[in-house]
Design an enzyme around this catalytic site. Sequence first.
Site, short mmCIF file in Angstrom:
data_model
loop_
_atom_site.label_atom_id
_atom_site.label_comp_id
_atom_site.label_asym_id
_atom_site.label_seq_id
_atom_site.Cartn_x
_atom_site.Cartn_y
_atom_site.Cartn_z
N ALA A 24 0.78 -1.02 -0.07
CA ALA A 24 -0.03 0.04 0.09
C ALA A 24 0.91 1.19 -0.04
O ALA A 24 1.95 1.25 0.37
CB ALA A 24 -0.90 0.15 1.32
N ASP A 136 -5.47 0.58 17.15
CA ASP A 136 -4.05 1.13 16.83
C ASP A 136 -4.06 2.66 17.15
O ASP A 136 -3.51 3.27 16.19
CB ASP A 136 -3.91 0.65 15.24
CG ASP A 136 -2.35 0.72 15.12
OD1 ASP A 136 -1.59 0.66 15.89
OD2 ASP A 136 -2.21 0.97 13.90
#
Length: 366
Positions: A24, A136
Site C-alpha cells: 500500500a 491502533d
Amino acid sequence: MDDAAVLKRRGYIMGINLGEGSYAKVKSAYSERLKFNVAVKIIDRRKAPTDFLEKFLPREIEILAMLNHRSIVKTYEIFETSDGKVYIIMELGVQGDLLEFIKTRGALHEDDARKKFHQLSSAVKYCHDLDVVHRDLKCENLLLDKDFNIKLSDFGFSKRCLRDDGGRIMLSKTFCGSAAYAAPEVLQGIPYQPKVYDIWSLGVILYIMVCGSMPYDDSNIKKMLRIQKEHRVNFPRSKHLTGECKDLIYRMLQPDVSRRLHIDEILSHCWVQQVKPKTQPSASTTKEGESSRGTQDTLKVPESNVEKKSATKVEEKEEPKQDANTEKEESVQVTRQSEILGFNADQPATESEQGKLSPPTETVHT
C-alpha cells in the site's frame, strides 16, 4: 493504466508520495470536484497477504463508510479497478501527524493537550458508541488539519465488536497495534476487551502529549510488562504537570481492566472539563518526590509468560482456553517504537535541541 491515469479519470491530479509500504502507498492529490487537496490510499490486492484481504481490508472499508465525525478523517470515495487496486480518497492532514509535531516542538502545554485530547476522546467515544474499536491508537495515526485540530486516521485494525446472546461484548484475540501503546493484557496474549484496550492507548498518547516522551521502554517487553503491572508511571518533574493531569493518565494506564477508566469517565474527568475537583483525586507526593495512591491496594499480577525472543514483536503463545465470550482470531505483529521519542522507564531519556526529554524523577505507583 498507472495510478496517475486512474486518478485523473476520476477527477484527481496526483501529487507527491506521502508514504509507502509493501502493498500500500499514500499519495496526495488535488480534487477537481472538491477544489482542495486530498490523501489517496492505494492498496494493491496482488501484493497484500491473504488475512489482510479477507479480514482487515473489508472491515476497514465497511467502517470508513459509516464514520462521520469532525475529529475523524473524512472518507470521500472508495473505488476499485479491474487490476485489483483499491483507492481510498480521504481528508488530508495538512499539518502532518502528532508524532512529528511533538518531535519538532516538544511537549504540549496542558491547555493545548487538553483541547487535542478532548477532540481525540470525542472521536473514540463516537466509535465506541457504534461498537467500533480502533485498536491502533498512536500519535502517528493522529493527523492535524490546517488549524492543528486532531483527526483520527488509519482504521486498518479496527473492527465492529461482536456480542454474545446476552448482549455482552465478546473478548478479542487479535493482538495488533504498536507495543509502546499496547495494553498489558494484549502484550501477554490474553483475550481482551477491545474498548478497554483503546483506553490504555489513550493514556499513552496523553502522556506523550504532555511529557514529550514515551511512558515505557518497549525494547524489553518482559521488563516493560513488569513495570506496567506494578502500576508505575514515571513523570518528569521538569514538566510541572498538574495533579489532575497525572491522575487522568494514571487511571487510564491501569493494568487492572476492571478499574481502567471508560471513555465517558475520561470525558467527564475534571482535567478534561478543566474543573477543579471538590476533593483532590490526584496522587499525593512524598518528600522524596515519589508519588503514590495510598488509597489503592497494591495490584499483584503473575509474571508474564512473554519470552525474550524478540523485543520488536509480540507473538501469540500457547493459545488460551476459549470460552463462549471470546472471539477467536490469529495474532498480528506488534512493532517497536521506544526509540521514536525516548522513554521514561528505568533510565533517563535523551535530550534534543527542539524537544527536550527529561529523565524520570517522579513516580506514581500503587
